[in-house]
Design an enzyme around this catalytic site. Structure first.
Site: not given
Ligand code: IMP
Ligand code: MG
Length: 168
Positions: A42-43, A97, A100, A128, A151-152, A158, A164
């Site tokens: 949803k982000g 969004d 990470d 990131k 963490f943002v 969220d 959000r």
């Molecule tokens: P991934 O670790 O790249 O697979 O990210 C997975 C999901 O975690 C992202 O699409 C975000 O929705 C969430 N996420 C990762 N880092 C943050 C953060 O700093 N704040 C909030 N949500 C995050």
């Molecule tokens: Mg996401």
């Protein structure tokens, strides 16, 4: 500013300015190609809405929702909601969004690639890179902001499903 927010990393104005710039390049690149923007729920929703409003060419909108298997720490993912547009032969751009660890983007990328699009690119509001998991070679084609390892929240992102709606 809300009490639990320690600082503002990106103001509403900074985000709005950058999102306009971010939509300008694909507006040229995808002119006449009728791209499909696939948002990862949803982000992405807040960024997605601002992005498509600044995309000046005909396009289609679609969404998918993925999550980790409940109760596991393996990082394995499942598709909770798939796209509804047939992507075969289409020019597809994934909107995210934040890039990470890269696990979810990598999963999404390969899932959509299996639908045989004519092209597949990635546009992420935030990157990131310090958090990237070893072995992830995927790169985003369009990046709004590179952010430090913190963490943002806000602008779609969220913490426990809250924050959000913050515009910053
Ligand atoms: P991934 O670790 O790249 O697979 O990210 C997975 C999901 O975690 C992202 O699409 C975000 O929705 C969430 N996420 C990762 N880092 C943050 C953060 O700093 N704040 C909030 N949500 C995050
Ligand atoms: Mg996401």
């Amino acid at each position: 500013m809300l009490q639990n927010i320690s600082k503002i990393l990106l103001t509403e104005e900074q985000i709005q300015t950058r999102v306009k710039e971010l939509a300008a390049e694909p507006s040229k690149e995808y002119a006449g190609k009728d791209p499909v923007f696939v948002g990862v729920l949803k982000g992405v929703v807040v960024f997605y809405a601002d992005f498509v409003k600044n995309f000046t060419e005909p396009c289609q909108m679609d969404f998918m929702w993925i999550s980790s298997y409940a109760g596991t720490t393996s990082g394995e993912m499942i598709v909770r909601k798939d796209v509804s547009v047939d992507l075969k032969g289409r020019h597809v751009v994934i909107l995210e969004d934040i890039f990470d660890t890269g696990s979810s983007l990598q999963y999404t990328y390969h899932h959509l690639l299996s639908k045989e699009p004519a092209s597949l690119k990635i546009c992420t509001l935030l990157d990131k890179p310090e958090r990237r998991k070893a072995g992830i070679t995927l790169q985003a084609d369009y990046v709004g902001f590179t952010v430090p390892n913190e963490f943002v929240v806000g602008y779609g992102l969220d913490y426990n499903e809250h924050y959000r709606n913050l515009p910053y």
